[in-house]
Enzyme design. Structure first.
Site, PDB file in Angstrom:
ATOM      1  CG  ASP A   1      -2.026   1.010   1.146  1.00 43.52           C
ATOM      2  OD1 ASP A   1      -1.722   2.206   0.939  1.00 43.52           O
ATOM      3  OD2 ASP A   1      -3.200   0.622   1.274  1.00 43.52           O
ATOM      4  CB  ILE A   2       1.135   3.997  -2.442  1.00 37.78           C
ATOM      5  CG1 ILE A   2       2.318   4.806  -2.932  1.00 37.78           C
ATOM      6  CG2 ILE A   2      -0.122   4.812  -2.432  1.00 37.78           C
ATOM      7  CD1 ILE A   2       3.478   3.977  -3.389  1.00 37.78           C
TER       8      ILE A   2
ATOM      9  CG  HIS B   1      -8.471  -3.226  -1.872  1.00 37.97           C
ATOM     10  ND1 HIS B   1      -9.420  -2.605  -2.658  1.00 37.97           N
ATOM     11  CD2 HIS B   1      -8.293  -2.429  -0.793  1.00 37.97           C
ATOM     12  CE1 HIS B   1      -9.786  -1.470  -2.087  1.00 37.97           C
ATOM     13  NE2 HIS B   1      -9.133  -1.349  -0.940  1.00 37.97           N
TER      14      HIS B   1
ATOM     15  CG  HIS C   1      -6.497  -2.723   3.653  1.00 40.00           C
ATOM     16  ND1 HIS C   1      -5.734  -1.625   3.309  1.00 40.00           N
ATOM     17  CD2 HIS C   1      -7.740  -2.470   3.165  1.00 40.00           C
ATOM     18  CE1 HIS C   1      -6.488  -0.747   2.665  1.00 40.00           C
ATOM     19  NE2 HIS C   1      -7.710  -1.234   2.562  1.00 40.00           N
TER      20      HIS C   1
HETATM   21  P1  AMP Z   1      -9.907   1.392   0.548  1.00 42.89           P
HETATM   22  O1  AMP Z   1     -10.537   1.333  -0.822  1.00 42.89           O
HETATM   23  O2  AMP Z   1     -10.635   2.353   1.470  1.00 42.89           O
HETATM   24  O3  AMP Z   1      -9.736   0.017   1.159  1.00 42.89           O
HETATM   25  O4  AMP Z   1      -8.452   2.003   0.397  1.00 42.89           O
HETATM   26  C1  AMP Z   1      -7.689   1.820  -0.776  1.00 42.89           C
HETATM   27  C2  AMP Z   1      -6.234   1.681  -0.407  1.00 42.89           C
HETATM   28  O5  AMP Z   1      -5.499   1.631  -1.612  1.00 42.89           O
HETATM   29  C3  AMP Z   1      -5.653   2.805   0.441  1.00 42.89           C
HETATM   30  O6  AMP Z   1      -5.040   2.263   1.597  1.00 42.89           O
HETATM   31  C4  AMP Z   1      -4.631   3.471  -0.490  1.00 42.89           C
HETATM   32  O7  AMP Z   1      -3.489   3.946   0.188  1.00 42.89           O
HETATM   33  C5  AMP Z   1      -4.281   2.332  -1.443  1.00 42.89           C
HETATM   34  N1  AMP Z   1      -3.835   2.775  -2.762  1.00 42.89           N
HETATM   35  C6  AMP Z   1      -4.450   3.636  -3.587  1.00 42.89           C
HETATM   36  N2  AMP Z   1      -3.737   3.796  -4.731  1.00 42.89           N
HETATM   37  C7  AMP Z   1      -2.650   3.001  -4.599  1.00 42.89           C
HETATM   38  C8  AMP Z   1      -1.520   2.717  -5.446  1.00 42.89           C
HETATM   39  N3  AMP Z   1      -1.373   3.288  -6.650  1.00 42.89           N
HETATM   40  N4  AMP Z   1      -0.581   1.847  -4.998  1.00 42.89           N
HETATM   41  C9  AMP Z   1      -0.712   1.262  -3.793  1.00 42.89           C
HETATM   42  N5  AMP Z   1      -1.755   1.483  -2.957  1.00 42.89           N
HETATM   43  C10 AMP Z   1      -2.703   2.348  -3.358  1.00 42.89           C
END
Ligand code: AMP
Length: 133
Positions: free
Chosen positions: A29-30, A93, A95
């Protein structure tokens, strides 16, 4: 339009890749809550986890388990916390977050700012641990 995660899977957007199979992909996660915070996704673009076909869904957890074992081999922690939110990116996704207390799962906490080299090193170490299993 393809989700940002589909674009990552297709190599159009860079990611700190941890592992992949025919059906799944894992990457850091970025905006991590902790070092080693990883996302596990099905390559198939499906927004809501409960719309994922049973077979594809059933395979996701064993893949996440293997990724989680690799993360905990690299990042000292009590456990790997597992959660699904999905309010930000419309592509299923999971986490995986190294945790030592329940507060480490609080998504309202400020995210870590890590330099690219640290992301790269974490990903390389976790990849190596994954490959050793
Ligand atoms: P959520 O949809 O609320 O579960 O959160 C989406 C997650 O994706 C967040 O923790 C972001 O930091 C992560 N995220 C979004 N774009 C990217 C990316 N390009 N690379 C890695 N992680 C990402």
């Amino acid at each position: 339009m393809a989700t940002i995660f589909t674009r990552i899977v297709n190599g159009e957007i860079p990611s700190y890749k941890i592992a992949e199979t025919e059906d799944y992909y894992a990457f850091l996660d970025i905006n991590p809550l902790a070092k080693g915070h990883t996302l596990v996704i099905p390559k198939k673009e499906i927004d809501y986890i409960f719309n994922v076909d049973d077979d594809l869904l059933a395979g996701m957890l064993p893949f996440a388990k293997k990724v989680g074992r690799a993360i905990e081999a690299v990042v000292p922690c009590k456990r790997i916390g597992v959660t699904v939110i999905g309010l930000e990116v419309p592509h299923t996704h999971i986490h995986l977050i190294p945790i030592n207390s329940i507060y480490d799962m609080d998504f309202k906490q400020p995210k870590l700012q890590l330099p690219a080299e640290e992301f790269e090193k974490l990903a390389a170490d976790i990849r190596e641990a994954y490959a050793k299993q």
